[in-house]
Motif scaffolding. Structure first.
Motif, PDB file in Angstrom:
ATOM      1  N   VAL A 143       0.836  -1.208   0.000  1.00  0.00           N
ATOM      2  CA  VAL A 143       0.000   0.000   0.000  1.00  0.00           C
ATOM      3  C   VAL A 143       0.872   1.260   0.000  1.00  0.00           C
ATOM      4  CG1 VAL A 143      -1.643   1.351   1.360  1.00  0.00           C
ATOM      5  CG2 VAL A 143      -2.000  -1.109   1.048  1.00  0.00           C
ATOM      6  N   ILE A 144       1.904   1.288   0.825  1.00  0.00           N
ATOM      7  CA  ILE A 144       2.776   2.461   0.904  1.00  0.00           C
ATOM      8  C   ILE A 144       3.410   2.745  -0.452  1.00  0.00           C
ATOM      9  CG2 ILE A 144       4.964   3.290   1.865  1.00  0.00           C
ATOM     10  CD1 ILE A 144       4.099   1.803   4.498  1.00  0.00           C
ATOM     11  N   HIS A 145       3.954   1.727  -1.078  1.00  0.00           N
ATOM     12  CA  HIS A 145       4.560   1.922  -2.399  1.00  0.00           C
ATOM     13  C   HIS A 145       3.503   2.313  -3.435  1.00  0.00           C
ATOM     14  CE1 HIS A 145       8.096  -0.298  -0.740  1.00  0.00           C
ATOM     15  NE2 HIS A 145       8.740   0.490  -1.572  1.00  0.00           N
ATOM     16  N   GLY A 146       2.317   1.726  -3.327  1.00  0.00           N
ATOM     17  CA  GLY A 146       1.251   2.071  -4.254  1.00  0.00           C
ATOM     18  C   GLY A 146       0.780   3.502  -4.094  1.00  0.00           C
ATOM     19  N   ALA A 147       0.716   3.959  -2.835  1.00  0.00           N
ATOM     20  CA  ALA A 147       0.301   5.342  -2.579  1.00  0.00           C
ATOM     21  C   ALA A 147       1.321   6.328  -3.123  1.00  0.00           C
ATOM     22  CB  ALA A 147       0.089   5.556  -1.080  1.00  0.00           C
ATOM     23  N   TRP A 148       2.596   6.029  -2.966  1.00  0.00           N
ATOM     24  CA  TRP A 148       3.638   6.907  -3.525  1.00  0.00           C
ATOM     25  C   TRP A 148       3.589   6.905  -5.057  1.00  0.00           C
ATOM     26  CZ3 TRP A 148       7.822   4.732   0.234  1.00  0.00           C
ATOM     27  CH2 TRP A 148       7.871   5.534   1.395  1.00  0.00           C
ATOM     28  N   ALA A 149       3.362   5.734  -5.648  1.00  0.00           N
ATOM     29  CA  ALA A 149       3.300   5.646  -7.110  1.00  0.00           C
ATOM     30  C   ALA A 149       2.121   6.442  -7.648  1.00  0.00           C
ATOM     31  CB  ALA A 149       3.209   4.188  -7.548  1.00  0.00           C
ATOM     32  N   ALA A 150       0.983   6.372  -6.953  1.00  0.00           N
ATOM     33  CA  ALA A 150      -0.191   7.135  -7.383  1.00  0.00           C
ATOM     34  C   ALA A 150       0.094   8.627  -7.358  1.00  0.00           C
ATOM     35  CB  ALA A 150      -1.379   6.802  -6.485  1.00  0.00           C
ATOM     36  N   THR A 151       0.820   9.055  -6.347  1.00  0.00           N
ATOM     37  CA  THR A 151       1.191  10.465  -6.239  1.00  0.00           C
ATOM     38  C   THR A 151       2.048  10.884  -7.432  1.00  0.00           C
ATOM     39  OG1 THR A 151       1.084  10.429  -3.831  1.00  0.00           O
ATOM     40  CG2 THR A 151       2.459  12.124  -4.831  1.00  0.00           C
ATOM     41  N   SER A 152       2.933  10.006  -7.871  1.00  0.00           N
ATOM     42  CA  SER A 152       3.866  10.336  -8.947  1.00  0.00           C
ATOM     43  C   SER A 152       3.222  10.290 -10.326  1.00  0.00           C
ATOM     44  CB  SER A 152       5.060   9.374  -8.910  1.00  0.00           C
ATOM     45  OG  SER A 152       5.761   9.496  -7.688  1.00  0.00           O
ATOM     46  N   ASP A 153       2.325   9.292 -10.552  1.00  0.00           N
ATOM     47  CA  ASP A 153       1.790   9.147 -11.912  1.00  0.00           C
ATOM     48  C   ASP A 153       0.395   9.738 -12.093  1.00  0.00           C
ATOM     49  OD1 ASP A 153      -0.003   7.248 -10.851  1.00  0.00           O
ATOM     50  OD2 ASP A 153       1.245   5.555 -11.425  1.00  0.00           O
ATOM     51  N   GLY A 154      -0.214  10.221 -10.991  1.00  0.00           N
ATOM     52  CA  GLY A 154      -1.499  10.891 -11.111  1.00  0.00           C
ATOM     53  C   GLY A 154      -2.682   9.967 -11.307  1.00  0.00           C
ATOM     54  N   VAL A 155      -2.478   8.649 -11.148  1.00  0.00           N
ATOM     55  CA  VAL A 155      -3.559   7.682 -11.305  1.00  0.00           C
ATOM     56  C   VAL A 155      -4.024   7.236  -9.922  1.00  0.00           C
ATOM     57  CG1 VAL A 155      -4.210   5.432 -12.233  1.00  0.00           C
ATOM     58  CG2 VAL A 155      -2.629   6.904 -13.503  1.00  0.00           C
ATOM     59  N   ALA A 156      -5.323   7.340  -9.643  1.00  0.00           N
ATOM     60  CA  ALA A 156      -5.858   6.965  -8.335  1.00  0.00           C
ATOM     61  C   ALA A 156      -5.493   5.516  -8.008  1.00  0.00           C
ATOM     62  CB  ALA A 156      -7.369   7.152  -8.312  1.00  0.00           C
ATOM     63  N   TYR A 157      -5.209   5.284  -6.729  1.00  0.00           N
ATOM     64  CA  TYR A 157      -4.721   3.974  -6.298  1.00  0.00           C
ATOM     65  C   TYR A 157      -5.782   3.269  -5.460  1.00  0.00           C
ATOM     66  CZ  TYR A 157      -1.994   0.529  -3.686  1.00  0.00           C
ATOM     67  OH  TYR A 157      -1.528  -0.635  -3.116  1.00  0.00           O
ATOM     68  N   SER A 158      -5.987   1.997  -5.762  1.00  0.00           N
ATOM     69  CA  SER A 158      -6.892   1.159  -4.968  1.00  0.00           C
ATOM     70  C   SER A 158      -6.185  -0.140  -4.612  1.00  0.00           C
ATOM     71  CB  SER A 158      -8.183   0.855  -5.741  1.00  0.00           C
ATOM     72  OG  SER A 158      -8.924   2.035  -5.975  1.00  0.00           O
ATOM     73  N   PHE A 159      -6.531  -0.678  -3.475  1.00  0.00           N
ATOM     74  CA  PHE A 159      -5.947  -1.941  -3.010  1.00  0.00           C
ATOM     75  C   PHE A 159      -7.011  -2.672  -2.210  1.00  0.00           C
ATOM     76  CE2 PHE A 159      -3.752  -4.599   0.064  1.00  0.00           C
ATOM     77  CZ  PHE A 159      -2.775  -5.230  -0.704  1.00  0.00           C
ATOM     78  N   ASP A 160      -7.225  -3.923  -2.514  1.00  0.00           N
ATOM     79  CA  ASP A 160      -8.234  -4.713  -1.817  1.00  0.00           C
ATOM     80  C   ASP A 160      -7.573  -5.965  -1.267  1.00  0.00           C
ATOM     81  OD1 ASP A 160     -10.577  -5.678  -0.811  1.00  0.00           O
ATOM     82  OD2 ASP A 160     -11.490  -6.188  -2.739  1.00  0.00           O
ATOM     83  N   GLY A 161      -7.085  -5.863  -0.040  1.00  0.00           N
ATOM     84  CA  GLY A 161      -6.398  -6.983   0.583  1.00  0.00           C
ATOM     85  C   GLY A 161      -7.188  -7.555   1.740  1.00  0.00           C
ATOM     86  N   HIS A 163      -6.154  -7.363   4.855  1.00  0.00           N
ATOM     87  CA  HIS A 163      -5.946  -6.542   6.052  1.00  0.00           C
ATOM     88  C   HIS A 163      -6.099  -5.055   5.789  1.00  0.00           C
ATOM     89  CE1 HIS A 163      -4.465 -10.147   8.095  1.00  0.00           C
ATOM     90  NE2 HIS A 163      -3.815 -10.415   6.969  1.00  0.00           N
ATOM     91  N   TRP A 164      -5.881  -4.629   4.544  1.00  0.00           N
ATOM     92  CA  TRP A 164      -5.987  -3.214   4.202  1.00  0.00           C
ATOM     93  C   TRP A 164      -6.811  -3.053   2.929  1.00  0.00           C
ATOM     94  CZ3 TRP A 164      -4.323  -0.403   8.086  1.00  0.00           C
ATOM     95  CH2 TRP A 164      -3.284  -0.892   8.896  1.00  0.00           C
ATOM     96  N   ARG A 165      -7.612  -1.989   2.931  1.00  0.00           N
ATOM     97  CA  ARG A 165      -8.354  -1.659   1.718  1.00  0.00           C
ATOM     98  C   ARG A 165      -8.208  -0.171   1.442  1.00  0.00           C
ATOM     99  NH1 ARG A 165     -14.653  -2.980   0.056  1.00  0.00           N
ATOM    100  NH2 ARG A 165     -14.590  -1.820  -1.916  1.00  0.00           N
ATOM    101  N   VAL A 166      -7.875   0.149   0.202  1.00  0.00           N
ATOM    102  CA  VAL A 166      -7.762   1.536  -0.253  1.00  0.00           C
ATOM    103  C   VAL A 166      -8.662   1.675  -1.475  1.00  0.00           C
ATOM    104  CG1 VAL A 166      -6.187   3.352  -1.054  1.00  0.00           C
ATOM    105  CG2 VAL A 166      -5.374   1.605   0.556  1.00  0.00           C
ATOM    106  N   ASP A 167      -9.520   2.657  -1.477  1.00  0.00           N
ATOM    107  CA  ASP A 167     -10.498   2.800  -2.558  1.00  0.00           C
ATOM    108  C   ASP A 167     -10.327   4.160  -3.233  1.00  0.00           C
ATOM    109  OD1 ASP A 167     -12.587   2.499  -4.277  1.00  0.00           O
ATOM    110  OD2 ASP A 167     -14.170   2.403  -2.757  1.00  0.00           O
ATOM    111  N   GLY A 168      -9.501   4.187  -4.277  1.00  0.00           N
ATOM    112  CA  GLY A 168      -9.347   5.400  -5.070  1.00  0.00           C
ATOM    113  C   GLY A 168      -8.553   6.501  -4.398  1.00  0.00           C
ATOM    114  N   TRP A 169      -7.435   6.131  -3.785  1.00  0.00           N
ATOM    115  CA  TRP A 169      -6.569   7.160  -3.184  1.00  0.00           C
ATOM    116  C   TRP A 169      -6.031   8.078  -4.291  1.00  0.00           C
ATOM    117  CZ3 TRP A 169      -5.174   9.994   0.622  1.00  0.00           C
ATOM    118  CH2 TRP A 169      -3.926  10.621   0.642  1.00  0.00           C
ATOM    119  N   PRO A 170      -6.291   9.395  -4.206  1.00  0.00           N
ATOM    120  CA  PRO A 170      -5.933  10.290  -5.312  1.00  0.00           C
ATOM    121  C   PRO A 170      -4.477  10.723  -5.333  1.00  0.00           C
ATOM    122  CG  PRO A 170      -7.032  11.527  -3.592  1.00  0.00           C
ATOM    123  CD  PRO A 170      -7.063  10.079  -3.153  1.00  0.00           C
TER     124      PRO A 170
END
Length: 326
Positions: A143-161, A163-170
């Motif tokens: 999730v941490i790496h995905g959140a940083w990547a989303a910040t860099s490429d401008g594509v919203a990040y989601s993760f469905d695990g 233990h953790w769920r992220v839904d469209g982190w901008p």
């Protein structure tokens, strides 16, 4: 080698929950920078570990790091380590990126599975079984790496695990360090910790072990990284080292820190400056590329000066053995 570069791979690890308040840690950071240490890192606890007076502690580690980032101009800063049992991974990604901006690119993010039962009880936070925590740590690092990547490429990040769920982190603050701040995974688990560190981390840290145990852990990390076809992360060790102008002075510092003299050789050692340099020799011989020195009393600046002297002696020997010129 510039004289102030000698200690660049030695960091101090402060422990706010053991009683050092913000002003003491700020003075410690300034002094560490003046002496040439590479960084000041901090544990992430809300309850004192072991018996004794918690004094001015604890401090929220990420508020502490933000304050140090804007007041101490050059030294590297980081957590060692922040438990994912009470730290949200997207929140950690944002905090690290924001402080990376504030510090001009000097933050490092240490992440762990959590372990301190009394702390979790006091916070009203569950401490799941080890296997569950390790699964959650693996996901959190994704999730941490995905959140940083989303910040860099401008594509919203989601993760469905599990233990953790992220839904469209901008996306959040853009870190200065590219592609992202260094990630540290620490621990002594012989299998899962190694697997997670060699999959997700830029540095693998072995905390509070003997040189032989550190060496064995490093060997496991090298083999695991090779099996994955990946580069071995930077290898580091954290130790407790108590120096004094005399052996008795070192013993007084140990007593004040409420450490066990008998157990200390299992994760560091103590003695005069020359003795501490010999202990450091043993840890550098493991192949450690970085060493963290635990500082329980951040207000004891004289102790930090003695540790710096011991480090310089040990590192001078190391350089001579390698045939390097200072």
């Amino acid at each position: 080698m510039n004289d102030l570069d000698v200690l660049k791979e030695v960091n101090l690890l402060v422990e706010p929950q053991q009683g050092s308040g913000y002003e003491a840690i700020l003075r410690c950071a300034f002094h560490a920078e003046k002496l040439g240490f590479g960084g000041v890192f901090t544990s992430d606890h809300f309850v004192r570990v072991g018996d004794g007076d918690p004094g001015a502690g604890p401090l929220d580690v990420w508020l502490l790091l933000a304050a140090l980032a804007v007041q101490v101009p050059r030294i590297r800063l980081g957590s060692l380590v922040s438990p994912i049992t009470f730290r949200n991974p997207v929140g950690l990604a944002v905090a690290a990126a924001q402080i990376d901006q504030m510090s001009g690119g000097r933050i490092e993010l240490g992440v762990g599975a959590g372990w301190f039962a009394a702390e979790h009880l006091a916070l009203g936070v569950g401490l799941p079984p080890v296997r569950q925590r390790m699964d959650a740590l693996d996901e959190a690092l994704r999730v941490i790496h995905g959140a940083w990547a989303a910040t860099s490429d401008g594509v919203a990040y989601s993760f469905d695990g599990r233990h953790w769920r992220v839904d469209g982190w901008p996306g959040g603050p853009v870190p200065v360090q590219r592609p992202h701040p260094p990630v540290i995974v620490g621990g002594v688990g012989p299998v899962r910790t190694i697997d997670i560190a060699t999959t997700h981390a830029d540095e693998y840290n072995v905390p509070f072990q003997t040189p032989d145990q550190v060496c064995a852990a490093f060997d496991r990390a090298r083999r695991a990284a090779s099996d994955k076809g990946r580069a071995t992360p930077r290898l580091s060790a954290t130790i407790a080292l108590y120096a004094g102008t005399t052996r008795l002075a070192a013993l007084r510092r140990i007593a004040k820190a409420a450490e066990s003299v008998e157990e200390l050789p299992d994760f560091g050692g103590f003695g005069t400056v020359s003795k501490c340099a010999e202990i450091l020799d043993g840890y550098w011989s493991t192949g450690a590329e970085r060493i963290y020195l635990q500082i329980v009393d951040a207000g004891d600046l004289a102790h930090i000066e003695l540790l710096a002297e011991a480090c310089r002696i040990s590192l001078d020997r190391r350089a001579r053995e390698k045939g390097e010129a200072r």
